[in-house]
Enzyme design. Structure first.
Site, PDB file in Angstrom:
ATOM      1  N   GLY A   8      23.799 -28.410  49.078  1.00  0.00           N
ATOM      2  CA  GLY A   8      22.670 -28.054  48.204  1.00  0.00           C
ATOM      3  C   GLY A   8      21.404 -27.951  49.043  1.00  0.00           C
ATOM      4  O   GLY A   8      20.294 -28.196  48.561  1.00  0.00           O
ATOM      5  N   GLY A  11      18.332 -26.090  47.863  1.00  0.00           N
ATOM      6  CA  GLY A  11      17.837 -26.457  46.536  1.00  0.00           C
ATOM      7  C   GLY A  11      16.518 -27.224  46.624  1.00  0.00           C
ATOM      8  O   GLY A  11      16.033 -27.560  47.713  1.00  0.00           O
ATOM      9  N   VAL A  13      15.685 -30.327  45.937  1.00  0.00           N
ATOM     10  CA  VAL A  13      15.725 -31.631  46.611  1.00  0.00           C
ATOM     11  C   VAL A  13      16.355 -31.484  47.995  1.00  0.00           C
ATOM     12  O   VAL A  13      15.907 -32.106  48.968  1.00  0.00           O
ATOM     13  CB  VAL A  13      16.497 -32.670  45.776  1.00  0.00           C
ATOM     14  CG1 VAL A  13      16.468 -34.029  46.470  1.00  0.00           C
ATOM     15  CG2 VAL A  13      15.892 -32.794  44.381  1.00  0.00           C
ATOM     16  N   THR A  76      23.632 -35.353  39.387  1.00  0.00           N
ATOM     17  CA  THR A  76      23.824 -36.136  38.161  1.00  0.00           C
ATOM     18  C   THR A  76      25.030 -35.618  37.365  1.00  0.00           C
ATOM     19  O   THR A  76      25.787 -34.791  37.836  1.00  0.00           O
ATOM     20  CB  THR A  76      22.543 -36.085  37.319  1.00  0.00           C
ATOM     21  OG1 THR A  76      22.095 -34.738  37.281  1.00  0.00           O
ATOM     22  CG2 THR A  76      21.472 -36.974  37.897  1.00  0.00           C
ATOM     23  N   ALA A 101      23.767 -42.378  43.084  1.00  0.00           N
ATOM     24  CA  ALA A 101      22.554 -42.967  42.501  1.00  0.00           C
ATOM     25  C   ALA A 101      21.879 -41.935  41.599  1.00  0.00           C
ATOM     26  O   ALA A 101      21.513 -40.861  42.066  1.00  0.00           O
ATOM     27  CB  ALA A 101      21.597 -43.419  43.595  1.00  0.00           C
ATOM     28  N   PHE A 104      16.937 -41.744  43.297  1.00  0.00           N
ATOM     29  CA  PHE A 104      16.674 -42.350  44.605  1.00  0.00           C
ATOM     30  C   PHE A 104      15.213 -42.760  44.763  1.00  0.00           C
ATOM     31  O   PHE A 104      14.830 -43.264  45.816  1.00  0.00           O
ATOM     32  CB  PHE A 104      17.077 -41.383  45.730  1.00  0.00           C
ATOM     33  CG  PHE A 104      18.551 -41.383  46.012  1.00  0.00           C
ATOM     34  CD1 PHE A 104      19.130 -42.349  46.836  1.00  0.00           C
ATOM     35  CD2 PHE A 104      19.382 -40.433  45.455  1.00  0.00           C
ATOM     36  CE1 PHE A 104      20.486 -42.362  47.097  1.00  0.00           C
ATOM     37  CE2 PHE A 104      20.752 -40.427  45.705  1.00  0.00           C
ATOM     38  CZ  PHE A 104      21.307 -41.397  46.532  1.00  0.00           C
ATOM     39  N   HIS A 131      11.505 -33.507  31.752  1.00  0.00           N
ATOM     40  CA  HIS A 131      11.854 -32.821  33.002  1.00  0.00           C
ATOM     41  C   HIS A 131      11.457 -31.352  32.980  1.00  0.00           C
ATOM     42  O   HIS A 131      11.243 -30.761  31.916  1.00  0.00           O
ATOM     43  CB  HIS A 131      13.362 -32.920  33.259  1.00  0.00           C
ATOM     44  CG  HIS A 131      13.779 -34.232  33.873  1.00  0.00           C
ATOM     45  ND1 HIS A 131      13.969 -35.364  33.134  1.00  0.00           N
ATOM     46  CD2 HIS A 131      14.035 -34.576  35.166  1.00  0.00           C
ATOM     47  CE1 HIS A 131      14.325 -36.353  33.941  1.00  0.00           C
ATOM     48  NE2 HIS A 131      14.372 -35.904  35.182  1.00  0.00           N
ATOM     49  N   HIS A 132      11.474 -30.755  34.164  1.00  0.00           N
ATOM     50  CA  HIS A 132      11.295 -29.300  34.352  1.00  0.00           C
ATOM     51  C   HIS A 132      12.406 -28.554  33.598  1.00  0.00           C
ATOM     52  O   HIS A 132      13.521 -29.083  33.432  1.00  0.00           O
ATOM     53  CB  HIS A 132      11.340 -28.972  35.854  1.00  0.00           C
ATOM     54  CG  HIS A 132      12.629 -29.361  36.515  1.00  0.00           C
ATOM     55  ND1 HIS A 132      13.691 -28.495  36.646  1.00  0.00           N
ATOM     56  CD2 HIS A 132      13.053 -30.548  37.042  1.00  0.00           C
ATOM     57  CE1 HIS A 132      14.694 -29.116  37.241  1.00  0.00           C
ATOM     58  NE2 HIS A 132      14.334 -30.364  37.490  1.00  0.00           N
ATOM     59  N   LYS A 135      16.425 -27.871  34.638  1.00  0.00           N
ATOM     60  CA  LYS A 135      17.429 -28.945  34.733  1.00  0.00           C
ATOM     61  C   LYS A 135      18.660 -28.622  33.894  1.00  0.00           C
ATOM     62  O   LYS A 135      18.546 -28.203  32.740  1.00  0.00           O
ATOM     63  CB  LYS A 135      16.800 -30.266  34.278  1.00  0.00           C
ATOM     64  CG  LYS A 135      17.713 -31.445  34.449  1.00  0.00           C
ATOM     65  CD  LYS A 135      16.962 -32.747  34.375  1.00  0.00           C
ATOM     66  CE  LYS A 135      17.898 -33.943  34.494  1.00  0.00           C
ATOM     67  NZ  LYS A 135      18.734 -33.929  35.692  1.00  0.00           N
ATOM     68  N   THR A 142      19.078 -40.512  35.077  1.00  0.00           N
ATOM     69  CA  THR A 142      18.250 -41.734  35.072  1.00  0.00           C
ATOM     70  C   THR A 142      18.176 -42.331  33.671  1.00  0.00           C
ATOM     71  O   THR A 142      18.326 -43.547  33.493  1.00  0.00           O
ATOM     72  CB  THR A 142      16.822 -41.392  35.562  1.00  0.00           C
ATOM     73  OG1 THR A 142      16.927 -40.709  36.809  1.00  0.00           O
ATOM     74  CG2 THR A 142      15.979 -42.631  35.723  1.00  0.00           C
TER      75      THR A 142
END
Ligand SMILES: NC(=O)C1=CN([C@@H]2O[C@H](COP(=O)(O)OP(=O)(O)OC[C@H]3O[C@@H](n4cnc5c(N)ncnc54)[C@H](OP(=O)(O)O)[C@@H]3O)[C@@H](O)[C@H]2O)C=CC1
Ligand SMILES: O=C(O)C1=N[C@H](C(=O)O)C[C@H](O)C1
EC number: 1.17.1.8
Length: 245
Positions: A8, A11, A13, A76, A101, A104, A131-132, A135, A142
């Site tokens: 990714g 992307g 992140v 996720t 996780a 992070f 969120h944006h 997603k 989370t």
């Protein structure tokens, strides 16, 4: 030097993770892979960081684990069924470990931890995540994890269902029910990632809020996972044990 691959990599992140790995003196970025790149380029990596998509992450994990590469996963969409599948793969390849996780960000992990600690003192707990609009999954990883931790704390304290007299509702008006905790998901242009945990009791409300201001905020937690994963046997869910929580 720890040899690191990133899935990714182009992307939102993944770009930040690649920059952070390249800037770290003790890590070497050996593969930066995105959609349509051959996953075999990961051969030679000791750890792979995955920030891709819930639809593809399981295939990535199966490949990495079966090739003895420790995955550090931010993607996720994990439920108990998926976690059990990953545990099964890890049992077949002892010596390979995996960290998954849902967040992070250190402050986000602390919010989850504090919500778990506070839960037993309040009649009601609800979660609002914001969120944006790009997603894919709702509720966020989370929020789902926060709700699971809150529900676990309430059950341990012997608490029953929360007060709620709703007898008529439009579909979705009360949000998703995660183990008895209601989770509401907002998708709005301009946002990155935000969450409020609302705890209500006798004449008092405690609101915990976390705001992600940029995606570089995830990288210290990711690098911590990359540096520690070789010494964490099997599957670790959440960053909490790495922060001594
Ligand atoms: N745990 C945490 O702290 C955080 C978790 N996340 C989660 O991480 C995931 C990614 O988020 P984000 O970076 O915003 O998403 P992006 O869509 O910006 O990035 C995902 C990247 O993965 C690529 N990709 C898709 N399929 C594959 C594949 N099979 N192999 C390699 N790359 C692939 C995508 O390509 P294409 O665009 O062509 O599909 C895209 O470039 C989400 O699940 C998100 O919820 C996000 C932030 C923090
Ligand atoms: O998709 C995102 O952006 C994020 N995903 C993670 C989640 O689902 O919880 C972490 C953070 O909220 C950003």
């Amino acid at each position: 030097m720890i040899r690191v691959g990133v899935l990714g990599a182009r992307g939102r992140v993944g770009v930040e993770v690649c920059k952070a790995v390249e800037a770290a003196g003790d890590l070497e970025l050996v593969a930066a892979i995105d959609r349509d790149d051959p996953i075999e380029s990961l051969q030679g990596a000791q750890v792979v960081v995955d920030f891709t998509h819930p639809d593809v992450v399981m295939g990535n994990l199966e490949w990495a684990i079966s090739h003895g590469i420790h995955p550090v996963v931010g993607t996720t969409g994990f439920d108990e069924g998926r976690l059990a599948t990953v545990r099964g793969w890890l049992e077949r390849f002892p010596g390979t470990n995996c960290l998954i996780a849902p967040n992070f960000g250190i402050a986000a992990v602390l919010m989850m931890h504090f919500a778990q600690q506070a839960a037993k003192y309040f009649d009601s707990v609800e979660i609002v995540e914001l969120h944006h609009p790009n997603k894919a999954d709702a509720p966020s990883g989370t929020a789902r994890r926060t709700a699971e931790l809150v529900a676990e704390a309430r059950a341990k304290a012997g608490m029953g269902p929360m007060p709620d007299a709703t007898s008529s509702e439009l579909d979705g008006a009360r949000g998703a029910d995660v183990n008895g905790v209601h989770v509401h998901a907002v998708r709005l242009a301009g946002l990155i990632a935000h969450q409020e945990v609302l705890l209500g009791g006798n004449g008092e409300i405690l609101t915990m809020r976390h705001d992600t201001m940029n995606r570089a905020s995830f990288t210290p937690g990711v690098l911590l996972g990359v540096r520690r994963i070789a010494e964490l046997p099997g599957l670790t869910v959440g960053l909490e044990p790495l922060l001594d929580l």
